[in-house]
Scaffold this motif. Structure first.
Motif, PDB file in Angstrom:
ATOM      1  N   ASN A  77     -76.648 -57.134 -86.827  1.00  0.00           N
ATOM      2  CA  ASN A  77     -77.100 -58.046 -85.769  1.00  0.00           C
ATOM      3  C   ASN A  77     -78.613 -57.999 -85.607  1.00  0.00           C
ATOM      4  O   ASN A  77     -79.255 -59.024 -85.381  1.00  0.00           O
ATOM      5  CB  ASN A  77     -76.403 -57.738 -84.447  1.00  0.00           C
ATOM      6  CG  ASN A  77     -74.970 -58.212 -84.434  1.00  0.00           C
ATOM      7  OD1 ASN A  77     -74.594 -59.143 -85.145  1.00  0.00           O
ATOM      8  ND2 ASN A  77     -74.143 -57.557 -83.644  1.00  0.00           N
ATOM      9  N   THR A 116     -68.891 -47.930 -88.018  1.00  0.00           N
ATOM     10  CA  THR A 116     -68.752 -49.388 -87.974  1.00  0.00           C
ATOM     11  C   THR A 116     -69.607 -50.024 -86.889  1.00  0.00           C
ATOM     12  O   THR A 116     -70.288 -51.018 -87.142  1.00  0.00           O
ATOM     13  CB  THR A 116     -67.267 -49.770 -87.769  1.00  0.00           C
ATOM     14  OG1 THR A 116     -66.499 -49.171 -88.812  1.00  0.00           O
ATOM     15  CG2 THR A 116     -67.089 -51.265 -87.790  1.00  0.00           C
ATOM     16  N   GLU A 117     -69.602 -49.469 -85.693  1.00  0.00           N
ATOM     17  CA  GLU A 117     -70.380 -50.054 -84.598  1.00  0.00           C
ATOM     18  C   GLU A 117     -71.874 -50.035 -84.912  1.00  0.00           C
ATOM     19  O   GLU A 117     -72.578 -51.010 -84.685  1.00  0.00           O
ATOM     20  CB  GLU A 117     -70.111 -49.308 -83.290  1.00  0.00           C
ATOM     21  CG  GLU A 117     -70.778 -49.969 -82.091  1.00  0.00           C
ATOM     22  CD  GLU A 117     -70.394 -49.283 -80.788  1.00  0.00           C
ATOM     23  OE1 GLU A 117     -71.293 -49.132 -79.945  1.00  0.00           O
ATOM     24  OE2 GLU A 117     -69.219 -48.913 -80.638  1.00  0.00           O
ATOM     25  N   ALA A 137     -71.346 -58.839 -92.622  1.00  0.00           N
ATOM     26  CA  ALA A 137     -70.718 -58.411 -91.373  1.00  0.00           C
ATOM     27  C   ALA A 137     -69.222 -58.719 -91.397  1.00  0.00           C
ATOM     28  O   ALA A 137     -68.408 -57.889 -90.968  1.00  0.00           O
ATOM     29  CB  ALA A 137     -71.387 -59.097 -90.185  1.00  0.00           C
ATOM     30  N   LYS A 138     -68.862 -59.880 -91.918  1.00  0.00           N
ATOM     31  CA  LYS A 138     -67.442 -60.240 -92.004  1.00  0.00           C
ATOM     32  C   LYS A 138     -66.698 -59.298 -92.928  1.00  0.00           C
ATOM     33  O   LYS A 138     -65.597 -58.851 -92.629  1.00  0.00           O
ATOM     34  CB  LYS A 138     -67.283 -61.683 -92.501  1.00  0.00           C
ATOM     35  CG  LYS A 138     -67.602 -62.724 -91.476  1.00  0.00           C
ATOM     36  CD  LYS A 138     -67.428 -64.108 -92.048  1.00  0.00           C
ATOM     37  CE  LYS A 138     -67.857 -65.168 -91.063  1.00  0.00           C
ATOM     38  NZ  LYS A 138     -67.758 -66.522 -91.645  1.00  0.00           N
ATOM     39  N   ASN A 153     -67.429 -56.281 -93.679  1.00  0.00           N
ATOM     40  CA  ASN A 153     -67.413 -54.910 -93.166  1.00  0.00           C
ATOM     41  C   ASN A 153     -66.718 -54.796 -91.809  1.00  0.00           C
ATOM     42  O   ASN A 153     -66.723 -53.731 -91.207  1.00  0.00           O
ATOM     43  CB  ASN A 153     -68.835 -54.359 -93.074  1.00  0.00           C
ATOM     44  CG  ASN A 153     -69.387 -54.015 -94.432  1.00  0.00           C
ATOM     45  OD1 ASN A 153     -68.902 -53.104 -95.084  1.00  0.00           O
ATOM     46  ND2 ASN A 153     -70.385 -54.766 -94.867  1.00  0.00           N
ATOM     47  N   SER A 154     -66.137 -55.892 -91.329  1.00  0.00           N
ATOM     48  CA  SER A 154     -65.449 -55.833 -90.039  1.00  0.00           C
ATOM     49  C   SER A 154     -64.076 -55.196 -90.219  1.00  0.00           C
ATOM     50  O   SER A 154     -63.584 -55.019 -91.325  1.00  0.00           O
ATOM     51  CB  SER A 154     -65.307 -57.235 -89.441  1.00  0.00           C
ATOM     52  OG  SER A 154     -64.399 -57.987 -90.202  1.00  0.00           O
ATOM     53  N   HIS A 173     -72.655 -52.704 -87.477  1.00  0.00           N
ATOM     54  CA  HIS A 173     -72.714 -54.043 -86.882  1.00  0.00           C
ATOM     55  C   HIS A 173     -73.985 -54.235 -86.063  1.00  0.00           C
ATOM     56  O   HIS A 173     -74.576 -55.319 -86.071  1.00  0.00           O
ATOM     57  CB  HIS A 173     -71.464 -54.323 -86.042  1.00  0.00           C
ATOM     58  CG  HIS A 173     -70.260 -54.587 -86.884  1.00  0.00           C
ATOM     59  ND1 HIS A 173     -70.110 -55.712 -87.671  1.00  0.00           N
ATOM     60  CD2 HIS A 173     -69.149 -53.849 -87.101  1.00  0.00           C
ATOM     61  CE1 HIS A 173     -68.970 -55.662 -88.315  1.00  0.00           C
ATOM     62  NE2 HIS A 173     -68.358 -54.538 -87.988  1.00  0.00           N
ATOM     63  N   GLN A 174     -74.426 -53.195 -85.383  1.00  0.00           N
ATOM     64  CA  GLN A 174     -75.686 -53.296 -84.641  1.00  0.00           C
ATOM     65  C   GLN A 174     -76.847 -53.542 -85.594  1.00  0.00           C
ATOM     66  O   GLN A 174     -77.731 -54.357 -85.310  1.00  0.00           O
ATOM     67  CB  GLN A 174     -75.932 -52.024 -83.816  1.00  0.00           C
ATOM     68  CG  GLN A 174     -75.039 -51.891 -82.618  1.00  0.00           C
ATOM     69  CD  GLN A 174     -75.233 -50.559 -81.902  1.00  0.00           C
ATOM     70  OE1 GLN A 174     -75.857 -49.636 -82.393  1.00  0.00           O
ATOM     71  NE2 GLN A 174     -74.661 -50.463 -80.702  1.00  0.00           N
TER      72      GLN A 174
END
Length: 125
Positions: A15, A7-8, A76-77, A79-80, A11-12
Motif C-alpha cells: 500500500n 502478511t499484514e 497484493a492480490k 499475496n493475499s 500489505h502495508q
C-alpha cells in the motif's frame, strides 16, 4: 533468500508503494504542465530541445508508474489470503523481492528525472 514478512506488514508495504507511485504520477503531471507553459512561450531552440527531451522522459516515467501501480496491485492480490486468478501475468509480480527491487530502480530513475527537471526549470523562470 526467503522472505519472512508477515502478511499484514507485506500489505502495508505494498500500500505504501501504491501511494508512492501515485505521488509520482501527480508530480509528473505537474512537471508536464510546467513544460507545456514553457513550450507555449517564445523560448529558444535550445530550450525547446530540452523541453522535448524532458517531456519524453516524463511520458515514459508516467508509463512506468502505471505499470508499477498495476503490478503492485497484482502482487497484493497474489499475496493475499484468498486466492485470486490473475489474467495479466507476464511479469514476475508475485515475488515480493522482485517488486522491492523494481521499486528501488523506479525511485532512482524518478529522482534523477526530478533533479534534471529542477535544474532546467530555474533557468527558464
Amino acid at each position: 533468500m526467503e522472505m519472512t514478512t508477515p502478511t499484514e506488514e507485506l500489505h502495508q508495504q505494498l500500500n505504501s508503494w501504491k501511494e508512492e507511485v501515485n505521488d509520482v504520477r501527480n508530480e509528473v503531471k505537474m512537471m508536464r504542465e510546467r513544460l507545456e507553459q514553457i513550450a507555449l512561450s517564445e523560448a529558444s531552440r535550445e530550450v525547446m530541445t530540452k523541453v522535448e527531451q524532458l517531456e519524453n522522459r516524463l511520458l515514459r516515467q508516467r508509463e512506468v508508474a502505471d505499470e508499477m501501480f498495476h503490478d503492485i496491485k497484482q502482487c497484493a492480490k497474489k499475496n493475499s489470503d484468498t486466492p485470486v486468478t490473475v489474467i495479466h501475468d507476464d511479469r514476475p509480480i508475485d515475488d515480493f523481492a522482485t517488486m522491492q527491487h523494481r521499486m528501488e530502480i523506479f525511485r532512482k530513475l524518478y529522482v534523477a528525472l526530478k533533479e534534471d527537471f529542477n535544474r532546467f526549470i530555474p533557468c527558464e523562470v
